[in-house]
Write a protein that holds these residues in place. Structure first.
Motif, short mmCIF file in Angstrom:
data_model
loop_
_atom_site.label_atom_id
_atom_site.label_comp_id
_atom_site.label_asym_id
_atom_site.label_seq_id
_atom_site.Cartn_x
_atom_site.Cartn_y
_atom_site.Cartn_z
N GLN A 138 12.89 2.43 11.31
CA GLN A 138 13.28 2.10 9.95
C GLN A 138 12.08 1.84 9.04
N PHE A 139 11.08 1.15 9.56
CA PHE A 139 9.98 0.71 8.71
C PHE A 139 8.74 1.59 8.79
N GLY A 140 8.72 2.55 9.71
CA GLY A 140 7.61 3.49 9.76
C GLY A 140 6.56 3.15 10.79
N ASN A 141 5.54 3.98 10.85
CA ASN A 141 4.53 3.89 11.90
C ASN A 141 3.65 2.64 11.82
N ASP A 142 3.64 1.96 10.68
CA ASP A 142 2.84 0.74 10.59
C ASP A 142 3.51 -0.45 11.26
N PHE A 143 4.76 -0.28 11.66
CA PHE A 143 5.43 -1.38 12.37
C PHE A 143 5.01 -1.32 13.84
N PRO A 144 4.39 -2.40 14.37
CA PRO A 144 3.83 -2.34 15.72
C PRO A 144 4.89 -2.47 16.81
N VAL A 145 4.63 -1.78 17.92
CA VAL A 145 5.48 -1.89 19.10
C VAL A 145 4.62 -2.41 20.24
N PRO A 146 4.88 -3.61 20.75
CA PRO A 146 4.05 -4.17 21.82
C PRO A 146 4.30 -3.45 23.14
N GLU A 147 3.34 -3.59 24.03
CA GLU A 147 3.53 -3.05 25.37
C GLU A 147 4.70 -3.75 26.03
N ARG A 193 11.98 1.40 1.85
CA ARG A 193 12.38 2.31 0.77
C ARG A 193 11.48 3.54 0.70
N ASP A 194 10.16 3.31 0.77
CA ASP A 194 9.22 4.42 0.71
C ASP A 194 9.43 5.39 1.87
N GLU A 195 9.70 4.83 3.04
CA GLU A 195 9.87 5.66 4.23
C GLU A 195 11.18 6.44 4.22
N THR A 239 0.85 -1.19 0.00
CA THR A 239 0.00 0.00 0.00
C THR A 239 0.89 1.24 0.00
N PRO A 240 0.77 2.11 -1.00
CA PRO A 240 1.67 3.26 -1.09
C PRO A 240 1.36 4.31 -0.03
N LEU A 241 2.40 5.00 0.39
CA LEU A 241 2.22 6.05 1.39
C LEU A 241 1.41 7.21 0.85
N ASN A 242 1.46 7.44 -0.46
CA ASN A 242 0.73 8.56 -1.04
C ASN A 242 -0.72 8.21 -1.37
N GLY A 243 -1.15 6.97 -1.10
CA GLY A 243 -2.53 6.59 -1.30
C GLY A 243 -2.96 6.47 -2.74
N ASN A 244 -2.02 6.24 -3.66
CA ASN A 244 -2.35 6.12 -5.09
C ASN A 244 -1.86 4.76 -5.60
#
Length: 326
Positions: A298-307, A189-191, A62-67
């Motif tokens: 490195q991978f952006g906000n979609d990479f989850p961080v557990p409690e 790469r996108d990030e 899924t592209p970051l620019n939504g296109n």
């Protein structure tokens, strides 16, 4: 040691652009193919269509620019000699698709159909036009209307063969991990670099050449962190002097990074080294929470961080490289 495998798999689910996530694109594709079938000029030769690109390879992100986009190949039953100006076939396609609800543009490598909402591009579909020479080799129609005739050419381009090679390179769990690793690197790469500066096909073919599946030696669980790091190391090891050269394994056998400037290439290498170091640092963490904080950078906000309370289990240390590739 922290491998964050659960988080890598959640990340993959979040970023992937696959069959279920591309309903609108698939509906648009079907509408476009129907319009070509019903509206293309009677002067156009017969043709077949096929899927190509990341959708066909199951490596879409899924592209970051939504296109988001989709790639379709149209292979016409004719020889390049029948249409010395390849723009003729591209115009047949363009004219069959022109409607008020979309913009149809002849670009150098393809015909692009773009859809808009409130003046913003929401998604697009690229249609590449092919013929076959006397040896049966697929030729891609290159050229825009603004190009002089000398620059309107047929180039060898074996898109279907490339798809088959990459899809068949691995099987089963190895193939699944290959696709997760490619998608993760595309999002990285996108990030960190930008979509246009490092072509997606270059990342995919790099993985085709150098990806090696990685699993826990005790339980056999996948270790995507290790697989990504090993691929990054292989890419860095294959840097030739000041550049990374990755050639298509089929015609036209072009260097997929040849259009990158030296400044872009230097930036690519520097950020790939930073990624490699971050993966090493994350693996060394005793706590998955801390490892994922490093990976998220490195991978952006979609990479989850557990409690932190949920991430104190240590991962088993043994890792082996599977030999189950196709």
């Amino acid at each position: 040691m922290a491998y964050a495998q659960t988080q890598f798999e959640k990340f993959h689910t979040e970023i992937l652009l696959g069959f279920d996530e591309s309903t609108t694109l698939r509906e648009r594709r079907d509408a476009l193919l129907n319009d070509i079938k019903n509206c293309i000029s009677s002067d156009a030769p017969a043709y077949k269509h096929f899927m190509q690109g990341s959708y066909a390879l199951s490596t879409g992100v899924t592209p970051l620019n939504g296109n988001p986009d989709m790639d379709i190949g149209l292979s016409f039953d004719c020889s390049p000699d029948d249409y010395e100006d390849p723009l003729t076939l591209k115009k047949f396609v363009r004219d069959a698709l022109t409607r008020n609800n979309r913009t149809v543009t002849i670009r150098r490598p393809c015909v692009t159909v773009t859809y808009f909402k409130d003046g913003e591009a929401t998604h697009h579909i690229d249609l590449a036009v092919y013929s076959s020479n006397s040896d049966g080799q697929t030729q891609l129609a290159r050229g825009r209307e603004s190009d002089p005739k000398a620059e309107r050419v047929w180039d060898a381009s074996e898109a279907e063969e490339l798809t088959e090679l990459i899809v068949d390179r691995f099987e089963g769990d190895d193939r699944n991990q290959f696709r997760r690793v490619v998608r993760a690197l595309k999002r990285w790469r996108d990030e960190k670099i930008g979509h246009k500066n490092v072509p997606s096909i270059g990342i995919t073919v790099s993985a085709y050449q150098w990806f090696s599946p990685s699993y826990d030696s005790v339980e056999g669980k996948p270790r995507d962190l290790i697989a990504i790091r090993n691929l990054a190391n292989q890419m860095l090891a294959n840097w030739n002097s000041s550049r990374l050269e990755v050639k298509l394994p089929v015609a036209s056998y072009a260097d997929l990074f040849e259009r990158m400037t030296q400044i872009q290439m230097d930036d690519f290498k520097s950020k790939l080294e930073t990624l490699r170091d971050a993966l090493n640092e994350a693996e060394a963490q005793p706590d998955t929470h801390e490892a994922c904080k490093i990976l998220k950078k490195q991978f952006g906000n979609d990479f989850p961080v557990p409690e932190k309370a949920d991430s104190t289990k240590k991962t088993s240390a043994g890792v082996s490289i599977s030999g189950r590739s196709a």
